[in-house]
Design a protein around this motif. Structure first.
Motif, short mmCIF file in Angstrom:
data_model
loop_
_atom_site.label_atom_id
_atom_site.label_comp_id
_atom_site.label_asym_id
_atom_site.label_seq_id
_atom_site.Cartn_x
_atom_site.Cartn_y
_atom_site.Cartn_z
N THR A 68 0.84 -1.19 0.00
CA THR A 68 0.00 0.00 0.00
C THR A 68 0.88 1.25 0.00
N ASP A 104 -10.62 10.13 -4.34
CA ASP A 104 -10.72 8.75 -3.86
C ASP A 104 -11.41 8.78 -2.48
N SER A 106 -10.37 8.45 0.45
CA SER A 106 -9.62 9.16 1.50
C SER A 106 -9.70 10.68 1.33
N SER A 108 -7.67 12.36 -0.44
CA SER A 108 -6.31 12.86 -0.61
C SER A 108 -5.78 12.75 -2.04
N TYR A 109 -6.41 11.91 -2.84
CA TYR A 109 -5.91 11.63 -4.19
C TYR A 109 -7.06 11.67 -5.19
N THR A 162 -3.53 1.66 -3.30
CA THR A 162 -4.30 1.84 -2.07
C THR A 162 -4.45 0.53 -1.32
#
Length: 182
Positions: A68, A104, A106, A108-109, A162
């Protein structure tokens, strides 16, 4: 005639006072600016100087992702501020870029486009000149702009796992950008 208008005005005002006593109130703040012009922005491939809106990430074998958080397949690109007439760039001008797109889980991306044949457990990460990852909706570091020549603001894109196992498939993302010249 004047008396009836005054009476009508007082009647409307009284009606509005009665209505506002029952309503909730609040404040809306609008912020923005009006600019004299916009500067042309081009997306440039630093390797060959080609201009277009597609960054070709190439192919990465899913088996190369073994943990990950691994980032592979880095590809550089630049946003070129052409400057010139009507661009209001001074010798002290700076700019930053905000990238927007589907995040995504999270936040963050950037999520890759979910399709039936899409890759799984992989996202797209964008990094500015400092190497900092840019979450969707966050601004990059400031870039100095040239008042007399085009300025290339360099960025890098990577695939990021991920999960330990990435499933092979299409891994594309649509990302919009806003350049804020200061």
């Amino acid at each position: 005639m004047k008396k009836s208008l005054v009476a009508l005005s007082l009647g409307l005002a009284a009606g509005m006072v009665g209505t506002s006593a029952l309503a909730n109130t609040g404040t809306i703040n609008f912020e923005g600016k009006i600019t004299a012009s916009t500067c042309p922005i081009e997306i440039v491939n630093p390797e060959d100087g080609s201009i277009g809106n597609q960054v070709k990430m190439g192919s990465i074998e899913a088996s190369r992702f073994t943990a990950t958080g691994q980032e592979l397949g880095g590809k550089g690109f630049a946003l070129r501020v052409k400057g010139g007439a009507g661009c209001a760039i001074t010798p002290t001008s700076k700019a930053n870029v905000t990238f927007n797109g589907a995040a995504d889980p999270s936040g963050s991306y950037f999520a890759v486009t979910p399709t039936a044949d899409g890759a799984k457990n992989v996202v797209l990460v964008l990094k500015d000149k400092t190497g900092a990852s840019l979450a969707p909706g966050s601004a990059s570091a400031d870039y100095d702009l040239s008042a007399s020549a085009p300025t290339d603001m360099r960025f890098d894109a990577y695939y990021r796992s991920t999960a330990a196992a990435v499933t092979a498939g299409v891994a594309s993302a649509d990302v919009q950008f806003v350049v804020d010249i200061k």
